[in-house]
Design a protein around this motif. Structure first.
Motif, PDB file in Angstrom:
ATOM      1  N   LEU A 372     -33.616 -20.014  19.611  1.00 46.54           N
ATOM      2  CA  LEU A 372     -34.216 -20.072  18.283  1.00 46.54           C
ATOM      3  C   LEU A 372     -33.195 -19.770  17.197  1.00 46.54           C
ATOM      4  O   LEU A 372     -33.289 -20.297  16.092  1.00 46.54           O
ATOM      5  CB  LEU A 372     -35.367 -19.065  18.191  1.00 46.54           C
ATOM      6  N   ASP A 373     -32.215 -18.908  17.516  1.00 41.81           N
ATOM      7  CA  ASP A 373     -31.180 -18.559  16.545  1.00 41.81           C
ATOM      8  C   ASP A 373     -29.944 -18.091  17.298  1.00 41.81           C
ATOM      9  O   ASP A 373     -30.055 -17.354  18.280  1.00 41.81           O
ATOM     10  CB  ASP A 373     -31.664 -17.453  15.607  1.00 41.81           C
ATOM     11  N   ARG A 374     -28.794 -18.548  16.856  1.00 37.97           N
ATOM     12  CA  ARG A 374     -27.534 -18.083  17.434  1.00 37.97           C
ATOM     13  C   ARG A 374     -26.649 -17.574  16.315  1.00 37.97           C
ATOM     14  O   ARG A 374     -26.410 -18.269  15.330  1.00 37.97           O
ATOM     15  CB  ARG A 374     -26.818 -19.205  18.188  1.00 37.97           C
ATOM     16  N   GLN A 375     -26.172 -16.357  16.464  1.00 35.63           N
ATOM     17  CA  GLN A 375     -25.210 -15.795  15.520  1.00 35.63           C
ATOM     18  C   GLN A 375     -23.890 -15.622  16.252  1.00 35.63           C
ATOM     19  O   GLN A 375     -23.821 -14.941  17.280  1.00 35.63           O
ATOM     20  CB  GLN A 375     -25.684 -14.447  14.968  1.00 35.63           C
ATOM     21  N   ARG A 376     -22.854 -16.249  15.748  1.00 37.87           N
ATOM     22  CA  ARG A 376     -21.517 -16.189  16.339  1.00 37.87           C
ATOM     23  C   ARG A 376     -20.585 -15.495  15.360  1.00 37.87           C
ATOM     24  O   ARG A 376     -20.621 -15.772  14.162  1.00 37.87           O
ATOM     25  CB  ARG A 376     -21.012 -17.607  16.624  1.00 37.87           C
ATOM     26  N   ASP A 377     -19.787 -14.579  15.841  1.00 39.89           N
ATOM     27  CA  ASP A 377     -18.800 -13.897  15.010  1.00 39.89           C
ATOM     28  C   ASP A 377     -17.517 -13.773  15.819  1.00 39.89           C
ATOM     29  O   ASP A 377     -17.508 -13.148  16.888  1.00 39.89           O
ATOM     30  CB  ASP A 377     -19.304 -12.512  14.593  1.00 39.89           C
ATOM     31  N   GLU A 378     -16.462 -14.374  15.338  1.00 46.66           N
ATOM     32  CA  GLU A 378     -15.189 -14.316  16.064  1.00 46.66           C
ATOM     33  C   GLU A 378     -14.614 -12.905  16.093  1.00 46.66           C
ATOM     34  O   GLU A 378     -13.725 -12.626  16.898  1.00 46.66           O
ATOM     35  CB  GLU A 378     -14.180 -15.300  15.475  1.00 46.66           C
ATOM     36  N   ALA A 379     -15.094 -12.034  15.221  1.00 51.50           N
ATOM     37  CA  ALA A 379     -14.724 -10.617  15.325  1.00 51.50           C
ATOM     38  C   ALA A 379     -15.727  -9.970  16.277  1.00 51.50           C
ATOM     39  O   ALA A 379     -15.555 -10.005  17.486  1.00 51.50           O
ATOM     40  CB  ALA A 379     -14.725  -9.961  13.953  1.00 51.50           C
ATOM     41  N   TRP A 380     -16.814  -9.408  15.740  1.00 46.85           N
ATOM     42  CA  TRP A 380     -17.863  -8.880  16.612  1.00 46.85           C
ATOM     43  C   TRP A 380     -19.173  -8.810  15.843  1.00 46.85           C
ATOM     44  O   TRP A 380     -19.198  -8.618  14.633  1.00 46.85           O
ATOM     45  CB  TRP A 380     -17.486  -7.520  17.201  1.00 46.85           C
ATOM     46  N   ILE A 381     -20.265  -9.011  16.581  1.00 46.38           N
ATOM     47  CA  ILE A 381     -21.598  -8.937  16.011  1.00 46.38           C
ATOM     48  C   ILE A 381     -21.919  -7.481  15.678  1.00 46.38           C
ATOM     49  O   ILE A 381     -21.696  -6.587  16.474  1.00 46.38           O
ATOM     50  CB  ILE A 381     -22.658  -9.465  17.008  1.00 46.38           C
ATOM     51  N   GLY A 382     -22.436  -7.239  14.482  1.00 43.61           N
ATOM     52  CA  GLY A 382     -22.769  -5.875  14.102  1.00 43.61           C
ATOM     53  C   GLY A 382     -23.474  -5.852  12.763  1.00 43.61           C
ATOM     54  O   GLY A 382     -23.924  -6.871  12.248  1.00 43.61           O
ATOM     55  N   GLY A 383     -23.559  -4.652  12.184  1.00 46.49           N
ATOM     56  CA  GLY A 383     -24.204  -4.473  10.898  1.00 46.49           C
ATOM     57  C   GLY A 383     -25.565  -3.824  11.025  1.00 46.49           C
ATOM     58  O   GLY A 383     -26.131  -3.719  12.120  1.00 46.49           O
ATOM     59  N   PRO A 384     -26.140  -3.376   9.911  1.00 45.81           N
ATOM     60  CA  PRO A 384     -27.450  -2.701   9.939  1.00 45.81           C
ATOM     61  C   PRO A 384     -28.526  -3.580  10.561  1.00 45.81           C
ATOM     62  O   PRO A 384     -28.625  -4.770  10.280  1.00 45.81           O
ATOM     63  CB  PRO A 384     -27.738  -2.455   8.446  1.00 45.81           C
ATOM     64  N   GLY A 385     -29.334  -2.979  11.435  1.00 44.43           N
ATOM     65  CA  GLY A 385     -30.473  -3.669  12.022  1.00 44.43           C
ATOM     66  C   GLY A 385     -30.137  -4.644  13.125  1.00 44.43           C
ATOM     67  O   GLY A 385     -31.039  -5.294  13.665  1.00 44.43           O
ATOM     68  N   ILE A 386     -28.879  -4.750  13.500  1.00 36.70           N
ATOM     69  CA  ILE A 386     -28.481  -5.745  14.509  1.00 36.70           C
ATOM     70  C   ILE A 386     -28.632  -5.181  15.916  1.00 36.70           C
ATOM     71  O   ILE A 386     -28.876  -5.905  16.867  1.00 36.70           O
ATOM     72  CB  ILE A 386     -27.020  -6.212  14.271  1.00 36.70           C
ATOM     73  N   GLY A 387     -28.512  -3.882  16.074  1.00 31.87           N
ATOM     74  CA  GLY A 387     -28.696  -3.268  17.390  1.00 31.87           C
ATOM     75  C   GLY A 387     -27.425  -3.286  18.217  1.00 31.87           C
ATOM     76  O   GLY A 387     -26.385  -3.813  17.814  1.00 31.87           O
ATOM     77  N   TRP A 388     -27.529  -2.709  19.429  1.00 33.82           N
ATOM     78  CA  TRP A 388     -26.383  -2.586  20.332  1.00 33.82           C
ATOM     79  C   TRP A 388     -26.816  -2.910  21.754  1.00 33.82           C
ATOM     80  O   TRP A 388     -27.827  -2.434  22.230  1.00 33.82           O
ATOM     81  CB  TRP A 388     -25.815  -1.169  20.309  1.00 33.82           C
ATOM     82  N   THR A 389     -26.073  -3.690  22.459  1.00 30.29           N
ATOM     83  CA  THR A 389     -26.225  -3.985  23.883  1.00 30.29           C
ATOM     84  C   THR A 389     -27.688  -4.247  24.250  1.00 30.29           C
ATOM     85  O   THR A 389     -28.222  -5.297  23.943  1.00 30.29           O
ATOM     86  CB  THR A 389     -25.638  -2.859  24.751  1.00 30.29           C
ATOM     87  N   PHE A 390     -28.363  -3.279  24.893  1.00 28.23           N
ATOM     88  CA  PHE A 390     -29.732  -3.489  25.344  1.00 28.23           C
ATOM     89  C   PHE A 390     -30.768  -3.136  24.266  1.00 28.23           C
ATOM     90  O   PHE A 390     -31.965  -3.241  24.508  1.00 28.23           O
ATOM     91  CB  PHE A 390     -30.005  -2.658  26.597  1.00 28.23           C
ATOM     92  N   SER A 391     -30.313  -2.702  23.104  1.00 31.81           N
ATOM     93  CA  SER A 391     -31.219  -2.370  22.002  1.00 31.81           C
ATOM     94  C   SER A 391     -31.167  -3.482  20.964  1.00 31.81           C
ATOM     95  O   SER A 391     -30.100  -3.776  20.431  1.00 31.81           O
ATOM     96  CB  SER A 391     -30.809  -1.046  21.362  1.00 31.81           C
ATOM     97  N   PRO A 392     -32.302  -4.132  20.649  1.00 32.02           N
ATOM     98  CA  PRO A 392     -32.269  -5.309  19.778  1.00 32.02           C
ATOM     99  C   PRO A 392     -32.228  -5.011  18.299  1.00 32.02           C
ATOM    100  O   PRO A 392     -32.084  -5.926  17.487  1.00 32.02           O
ATOM    101  CB  PRO A 392     -33.569  -6.030  20.141  1.00 32.02           C
ATOM    102  N   GLY A 393     -32.396  -3.758  17.895  1.00 31.29           N
ATOM    103  CA  GLY A 393     -32.431  -3.461  16.469  1.00 31.29           C
ATOM    104  C   GLY A 393     -33.742  -3.918  15.865  1.00 31.29           C
ATOM    105  O   GLY A 393     -34.816  -3.794  16.464  1.00 31.29           O
ATOM    106  N   THR A 394     -33.692  -4.457  14.639  1.00 29.87           N
ATOM    107  CA  THR A 394     -34.885  -4.983  13.973  1.00 29.87           C
ATOM    108  C   THR A 394     -35.274  -6.295  14.645  1.00 29.87           C
ATOM    109  O   THR A 394     -34.555  -7.292  14.541  1.00 29.87           O
ATOM    110  CB  THR A 394     -34.604  -5.223  12.478  1.00 29.87           C
ATOM    111  N   PHE A 395     -36.436  -6.314  15.328  1.00 31.14           N
ATOM    112  CA  PHE A 395     -36.759  -7.472  16.165  1.00 31.14           C
ATOM    113  C   PHE A 395     -38.217  -7.385  16.591  1.00 31.14           C
ATOM    114  O   PHE A 395     -38.647  -6.357  17.106  1.00 31.14           O
ATOM    115  CB  PHE A 395     -35.857  -7.460  17.401  1.00 31.14           C
TER     116      PHE A 395
END
Length: 790
Positions: A372-395
């Motif tokens: 449904l959505d793909r976010q690509r970042d050549e550095a790294w995915i992050g930022g407020p509400g994005i979450g970490w590893t097994f935690s989805p953040g705002t979702f």
């Protein structure tokens, strides 16, 4: 020798003159923080919206305790006694959709509460501990987990049904099943049970539990059994429509940990503390199984067909002689998350190199994924509400069972989005050069509540916005940080508020635009209030690449100005400190007031990699820590010279953790800019730090050694010209003491003699003892006074 002896009295007079210009001293400000007063934290509401609970220490206890204020009498602060606190801790949050009913687990019983009346009834009296009670979509049944299986209880009839059949054992062969016969108990077991009453009781309970499980199992033809062959399923859940169950397997690799010696253990012996592995470790892998309860079958979600799953990162182009294997990247799966009606499910997939995040729907009958959505970042995915590893953040899901919500940095700032899973249409609910924090949906499902930095990167305010987007209404008005807890009836706001020179206090406000907040706590001690603490000016200076770099400026009175300056480098990398609220670096803040009293100009920079300024700022250090984050310090020094009348030959720098790392890079790579520096608990070689943080920024040392060599101070130690103080806790389990030990040996081998080390045998990464803080900052002040005030 005579020249040195003559110099000492002059230096002493200089120090005496300097100290006479301020009522502050290191010993004074580095005492136990209790001298400053007591300040609230962790504010939350009682279920009836009549009480605000918060952590506080009005009575000078050994640590904070739970206090409360009733909205019927805002002038009274009461300590919460243990029975009430225990009841609050046991309060369940398992509500039905409109929050009229709540499930409460009390030991092995499950109660159903009518929220409005408080009336309860027991709907399950189980024989052992169970977990995860959850309403199904029809709200007539409740699912719960027990012994790696899911059961359902009917609220009206109290009948219990086991809906999954999962066994941790291996599937038995037919021959083994037919040959299985009951065995004689045996003399030893029989005597043991006769002699030991507790063991006999446990055995009886086990047999009764087995009999009960068998009694509620469906009779008739042999039921399907799924055998895990020793794997332990976790995150077991039932879809709200009762059709599917899902579970996860997690496999944790045996990565080599590190040992941190504790030389002052209570035993009198040197004891080893177990600490984290180093960067480059193998990740925990996961897979998600789907248990189709209608078809009696289990199958697993596959990520093989995700678009870009084999994509190589751009940095591989820097290694033309290396052959890179084309293969599926390892991923972390978060979910599934079911729509309220249970008919649809979504999953968040993150690549372990953290360069991709896929949001997908799941065909529950096949396990197939649709992106449904793909976010690509050549550095790294992050930022407020994005979450970490097994935690989805705002979702999650909107109540319409059709739209999902999530946060994304697609525009360069983390904003809130909706996506229609049927049409694929995506809509941004917020936009602009600011970030969104902690959005949640109102009780009536008509609005969003969210915190943003729209007013200014250095402020946080609370807003209300229509569910499908529209104008945001700003509910808070106090300049600084407004950390809001909304009452369950959504009529009141409890606000933990602070300003740059005012520590956190608790306020209450009506949930209306333009309402005035009323202060409830007054925690500052008279001693703390007796000093006129500065509100540093927030400025922006020009960086060499044209960026405007935010910073806090502490400018001394013109008559006290001594021409010297100190630049402070905050830690954590991804952290914001040039803001308008009370800093977590409160000791450093007080130290900067002391320095300013003495005539120093102090600059506290939110350099590249700091939080609060969007994706490009956050990732500005990708593959080169000590690149733009260091040049921002150099440009800060230039600003001080050009705009604040600072002598270019009298600039010092200091900081802890990441700030200590930057201090080392500054003294080693920009020795003509910084005359002296204090590097506290510093990373000296990023190949020795942890995986979760470092691999995002520098990849791994095996795959991207270029990034590690240009980012690690130990490779540049020969550049040291100025005066260096290193300070480190010996039981630091975050940045290990080994870091500065290795760098010390390198400096010795380079025959550098303009450095010194201060070690703290009882301190971890964050110092605790006032004596340690005092000793460390006396050394820092001595360093700057002796090297910058010439």
């Amino acid at each position: 020798m005579r020249q040195k002896l003559l110099f000492l009295p002059i230096l002493f007079l200089c120090f005496t003159a300097a100290f006479s210009q301020t009522p502050l001293s290191v010993e004074y400000i580095m005492r136990d923080p209790a001298w400053m007063g007591t300040f609230p934290s962790g504010a939350r509401w009682g279920e009836d919206s009549q009480q605000i609970y918060f952590e506080y220490n009005r009575d000078k206890d050994p640590s904070d305790s739970l206090y409360k204020i009733a909205i019927s009498n805002l002038n009274v602060i009461s300590k919460v006694h243990w029975p009430e606190e225990k009841a609050l801790r046991n309060t369940s949050r398992n509500f039905n959709q409109d929050k009229t009913l709540r499930l409460i687990k009390e030991e092995n019983q499950l109660l159903l509460e009518e929220v409005k009346t408080g009336k309860t009834q027991v709907i399950l009296d189980w024989f052992d501990n169970f977990s995860n009670p959850t309403f199904l979509a029809n709200e007539k049944k409740v699912a719960f987990n027990f012994s790696n299986n899911i059961y359902v209880v009917d609220i009206e009839t109290k009948a219990v049904q086991k809906v999954t059949n999962i066994s941790n054992s291996s599937e038995p062969s037919k021959k083994a099943s037919s040959d299985n016969k009951s065995e004689n108990m045996g003399f030893v077991k029989e005597e043991n049970l006769a002699l030991l009453q507790v063991i006999s009781q446990r055995e009886k309970k086990s047999e009764e539990s087995k009999a009960y499980r068998e009694s509620i199992a469906e009779k008739g033809e042999e039921k399907f059994m799924y055998y895990t062959s020793g794997k332990n399923p976790s995150s077991l859940q039932l879809s709200p429509d009762g059709r599917f169950a899902t579970f996860a397997y997690y496999k944790t690799e045996s990565n080599k940990g590190t040992k941190v010696p504790d030389y002052v253990a209570a035993s009198g012996y040197t004891e080893d503390l177990n600490a984290r592995p180093k960067v480059g470790t193998k990740p925990t892998t996961s897979e998600i199984g789907i248990y189709d309860l209608q078809r009696d079958t289990v199958y697993f979600i596959s990520t093989t067909d995700l678009p870009g799953i084999k994509d190589l990162p751009d940095y591989t182009k820097d290694y033309p002689d290396k052959t890179w294997e084309e293969k599926d990247r390892e991923v972390a799966l978060a979910g599934p998350f079911f729509s309220p009606d249970g008919r649809n499910a979504i999953l968040q997939v993150k690549s372990y190199d953290n360069k991709d995040r896929w949001i997908t729907s799941i065909d529950m009958e096949t396990g197939a994924l649709k992106v449904l959505d793909r976010q690509r970042d050549e550095a790294w995915i992050g930022g407020p509400g994005i979450g970490w590893t097994f935690s989805p953040g705002t979702f999650g899901w909107l109540p319409d069972n059709r739209h999902i919500y999530f946060q994304s940095e697609e525009t360069g700032y983390s904003h809130l989005y909706l996506l229609d899973i049927n049409s694929g249409e995506k809509m941004a609910l917020t936009s602009g050069n600011y970030e969104v924090f902690d959005p949640f949906i109102s009780k009536d499902k008509k609005y969003w509540y969210l915190t943003t930095s729209e007013v200014d990167p250095g402020e946080r305010h609370f807003y209300k916005m229509p569910l499908m987007g529209g104008k945001m209404e700003k509910l808070t008005s106090m300049t600084g940080n407004n950390e809001v807890s909304l009452s369950p009836d959504e009529k009141k706001l409890a606000i933990l508020y602070s300003f740059s020179n005012q520590p956190t206090e608790l306020f209450i406000q009506d949930n209306k635009v333009g309402s005035k907040a009323v202060q409830l706590t007054y925690g500052q001690s008279e001693e703390f209030k007796s000093y006129n603490w500065r509100a540093p000016e927030i400025i922006r200076f020009d960086a060499e690449d044209g960026a405007k770099v935010p910073a806090r400026l502490y400018a001394p009175d013109p008559e006290k100005k001594n021409g010297a300056a100190v630049i402070f480098v905050h830690g954590a990398g991804y952290l914001q400190n040039a803001h308008k609220w009370w800093s977590s670096y409160f000791r450093e803040y007080m130290f900067h007031n002391l320095l300013t009293d003495l005539g120093y100009t102090v600059l506290d920079i939110d350099y590249r990699a700091s939080a609060g300024y969007g994706r490009d700022w956050r990732t500005g250090i990708y593959r080169h820590m000590g690149g733009k984050d260091l040049s921002d310090q150099v440009d800060g020094a230039k600003y001080l010279v050009d705009s604040q009348g600072v002598d270019a030959d009298r600039i010092g720098i200091y900081g802890g953790s990441y700030g200590g790392f930057i201090t080392l890079m500054a003294l080693f790579n920009e020795p003509d800019v910084f005359k002296s520096g204090a590097a506290l608990r510093s990373v000296t070689d990023w190949a020795h730090y942890n995986h979760g943080y470092t691999a995002n920024i520098l990849n791994t040392p095996e795959e991207d050694p270029i990034a590690y060599r240009r980012s690690s101070p130990i490779y540049f130690a020969e550049g040291l010209k100025g005066n260096l103080l290193m300070a480190h806790g010996m039981v630091d389990v975050n940045v290990h003491f080994q870091d500065v030990v290795r760098l010390s040996q390198r400096l010795i081998e380079l025959e550098k003699d303009n450095w010194e080390m201060a070690i703290y045998p009882v301190e971890d990464h964050g110092f605790v003892e006032p004596s340690s803080w005092t000793d460390e900052y006396k050394r820092i002040l001595k360093l700057f006074n002796s090297t910058l005030l010439d």
